[in-house]
Design a protein around this motif. Structure first.
Motif, PDB file in Angstrom:
ATOM      1  N   GLU A 150     -40.724  55.998  45.625  1.00 53.47           N
ATOM      2  CA  GLU A 150     -39.569  56.078  46.559  1.00 53.47           C
ATOM      3  C   GLU A 150     -38.530  55.805  45.935  1.00 53.47           C
ATOM      4  O   GLU A 150     -38.238  54.713  45.264  1.00 53.47           O
ATOM      5  CB  GLU A 150     -39.727  55.410  47.945  1.00 53.47           C
ATOM      6  CG  GLU A 150     -38.777  55.544  48.987  1.00 53.47           C
ATOM      7  CD  GLU A 150     -38.886  54.879  50.131  1.00 53.47           C
ATOM      8  OE1 GLU A 150     -39.073  55.583  51.176  1.00 53.47           O
ATOM      9  OE2 GLU A 150     -38.993  53.538  50.217  1.00 53.47           O
ATOM     10  N   PHE A 151     -37.219  56.533  46.086  1.00 54.98           N
ATOM     11  CA  PHE A 151     -35.939  56.428  45.647  1.00 54.98           C
ATOM     12  C   PHE A 151     -35.067  56.569  46.917  1.00 54.98           C
ATOM     13  O   PHE A 151     -35.474  57.239  47.789  1.00 54.98           O
ATOM     14  CB  PHE A 151     -35.506  57.443  44.511  1.00 54.98           C
ATOM     15  CG  PHE A 151     -36.216  57.219  43.155  1.00 54.98           C
ATOM     16  CD1 PHE A 151     -35.864  56.453  42.213  1.00 54.98           C
ATOM     17  CD2 PHE A 151     -37.601  57.833  42.947  1.00 54.98           C
ATOM     18  CE1 PHE A 151     -36.431  56.264  40.911  1.00 54.98           C
ATOM     19  CE2 PHE A 151     -38.261  57.481  41.926  1.00 54.98           C
ATOM     20  CZ  PHE A 151     -37.765  56.892  40.697  1.00 54.98           C
ATOM     21  N   ASP A 152     -33.968  55.875  46.715  1.00 47.70           N
ATOM     22  CA  ASP A 152     -32.931  55.854  47.873  1.00 47.70           C
ATOM     23  C   ASP A 152     -32.398  57.407  48.057  1.00 47.70           C
ATOM     24  O   ASP A 152     -32.121  57.875  49.377  1.00 47.70           O
ATOM     25  CB  ASP A 152     -31.816  55.163  47.685  1.00 47.70           C
ATOM     26  CG  ASP A 152     -32.128  53.673  47.988  1.00 47.70           C
ATOM     27  OD1 ASP A 152     -33.191  53.317  48.532  1.00 47.70           O
ATOM     28  OD2 ASP A 152     -31.580  52.796  47.112  1.00 47.70           O
ATOM     29  N   THR A 153     -32.378  58.331  47.112  1.00 47.21           N
ATOM     30  CA  THR A 153     -31.870  59.655  47.269  1.00 47.21           C
ATOM     31  C   THR A 153     -32.754  60.445  46.289  1.00 47.21           C
ATOM     32  O   THR A 153     -33.064  59.964  45.304  1.00 47.21           O
ATOM     33  CB  THR A 153     -30.292  59.756  46.898  1.00 47.21           C
ATOM     34  OG1 THR A 153     -30.011  59.533  45.468  1.00 47.21           O
ATOM     35  CG2 THR A 153     -29.411  58.591  47.632  1.00 47.21           C
ATOM     36  N   PHE A 154     -32.687  61.952  46.529  1.00 49.01           N
ATOM     37  CA  PHE A 154     -33.273  62.944  45.689  1.00 49.01           C
ATOM     38  C   PHE A 154     -32.801  62.787  44.250  1.00 49.01           C
ATOM     39  O   PHE A 154     -33.540  62.781  43.326  1.00 49.01           O
ATOM     40  CB  PHE A 154     -33.372  64.137  46.327  1.00 49.01           C
ATOM     41  CG  PHE A 154     -33.735  65.316  45.712  1.00 49.01           C
ATOM     42  CD1 PHE A 154     -35.171  65.541  45.633  1.00 49.01           C
ATOM     43  CD2 PHE A 154     -33.069  66.137  44.867  1.00 49.01           C
ATOM     44  CE1 PHE A 154     -35.849  66.295  44.828  1.00 49.01           C
ATOM     45  CE2 PHE A 154     -33.467  67.368  44.041  1.00 49.01           C
ATOM     46  CZ  PHE A 154     -34.952  67.337  44.200  1.00 49.01           C
ATOM     47  N   GLU A 155     -31.348  62.894  44.353  1.00 53.47           N
ATOM     48  CA  GLU A 155     -30.777  62.568  42.888  1.00 53.47           C
ATOM     49  C   GLU A 155     -31.030  61.630  42.171  1.00 53.47           C
ATOM     50  O   GLU A 155     -30.999  61.636  41.004  1.00 53.47           O
ATOM     51  CB  GLU A 155     -29.032  62.847  43.175  1.00 53.47           C
ATOM     52  CG  GLU A 155     -28.534  63.851  43.859  1.00 53.47           C
ATOM     53  CD  GLU A 155     -28.913  64.113  45.416  1.00 53.47           C
ATOM     54  OE1 GLU A 155     -28.686  65.193  45.808  1.00 53.47           O
ATOM     55  OE2 GLU A 155     -29.320  63.125  46.045  1.00 53.47           O
ATOM     56  N   GLN A 156     -31.213  60.181  42.753  1.00 53.62           N
ATOM     57  CA  GLN A 156     -31.720  59.278  42.125  1.00 53.62           C
ATOM     58  C   GLN A 156     -33.126  59.749  41.366  1.00 53.62           C
ATOM     59  O   GLN A 156     -33.319  59.123  40.205  1.00 53.62           O
ATOM     60  CB  GLN A 156     -31.489  57.928  42.784  1.00 53.62           C
ATOM     61  CG  GLN A 156     -31.660  56.535  42.346  1.00 53.62           C
ATOM     62  CD  GLN A 156     -31.579  55.435  43.214  1.00 53.62           C
ATOM     63  OE1 GLN A 156     -31.972  55.567  44.489  1.00 53.62           O
ATOM     64  NE2 GLN A 156     -31.430  54.290  42.863  1.00 53.62           N
ATOM     65  N   ALA A 157     -33.759  59.971  42.078  1.00 48.59           N
ATOM     66  CA  ALA A 157     -35.485  60.190  41.656  1.00 48.59           C
ATOM     67  C   ALA A 157     -35.218  61.141  40.410  1.00 48.59           C
ATOM     68  O   ALA A 157     -36.024  61.121  39.511  1.00 48.59           O
ATOM     69  CB  ALA A 157     -36.223  61.095  42.899  1.00 48.59           C
ATOM     70  N   VAL A 158     -34.393  62.294  40.822  1.00 48.12           N
ATOM     71  CA  VAL A 158     -34.355  63.233  39.355  1.00 48.12           C
ATOM     72  C   VAL A 158     -33.719  62.487  38.182  1.00 48.12           C
ATOM     73  O   VAL A 158     -34.147  62.642  37.060  1.00 48.12           O
ATOM     74  CB  VAL A 158     -33.332  64.505  39.650  1.00 48.12           C
ATOM     75  CG1 VAL A 158     -32.879  65.215  38.595  1.00 48.12           C
ATOM     76  CG2 VAL A 158     -34.096  65.115  40.906  1.00 48.12           C
ATOM     77  N   ALA A 159     -32.590  61.568  38.359  1.00 45.89           N
ATOM     78  CA  ALA A 159     -31.959  61.065  37.326  1.00 45.89           C
ATOM     79  C   ALA A 159     -32.980  59.953  36.493  1.00 45.89           C
ATOM     80  O   ALA A 159     -32.921  59.652  35.485  1.00 45.89           O
ATOM     81  CB  ALA A 159     -30.675  60.205  37.861  1.00 45.89           C
ATOM     82  N   ALA A 160     -33.591  59.260  37.437  1.00 46.25           N
ATOM     83  CA  ALA A 160     -34.565  58.416  37.056  1.00 46.25           C
ATOM     84  C   ALA A 160     -35.744  59.054  36.141  1.00 46.25           C
ATOM     85  O   ALA A 160     -36.017  58.491  34.867  1.00 46.25           O
ATOM     86  CB  ALA A 160     -35.523  57.673  37.893  1.00 46.25           C
TER      87      ALA A 160
END
Length: 97
Positions: A59-69
């Protein structure tokens, strides 16, 4: 803002022991990207065309954070270490607000 999730299912695992190098690189890359691992392996009850092999949920705080990771240099290095003999179904999914 909607959370982001990495969902990985491994339909084929030739040798679980060979995941060590990948795990050693992936774990800190995920944490540096703000990810929290919610499930790794464990019990699975599959329905329809479901797969009972290894399942990983992050889980990530945001979808964008998940993509960036996922796109980060650190995680890309981990992917290179993913050994042959693994079939992986990986998705980044946007959660509900």
């Amino acid at each position: 803002m909607a959370k982001g999730y990495w969902v990985s299912v491994y339909p084929a695992i030739s040798d679980p022991e060979t995941l060590t190098a990948y795990n050693e690189l992936a774990r800190p890359a995920v944490q540096a990207g703000g990810g929290r691992t919610l499930a790794v392996g464990g019990r699975v009850v599959a329905h329809e065309a479901g797969i009972t092999q290894r399942v990983v949920l992050v889980e990530f705080d945001t979808f964008e954070q998940a993509v960036a990771a996922y796109e980060s240099e650190a995680y890309q290095k981990a992917l290179v270490a993913l050994p042959d003999g693994y079939e992986r179904d990986f998705r980044i999914v946007e959660g509900l607000d």
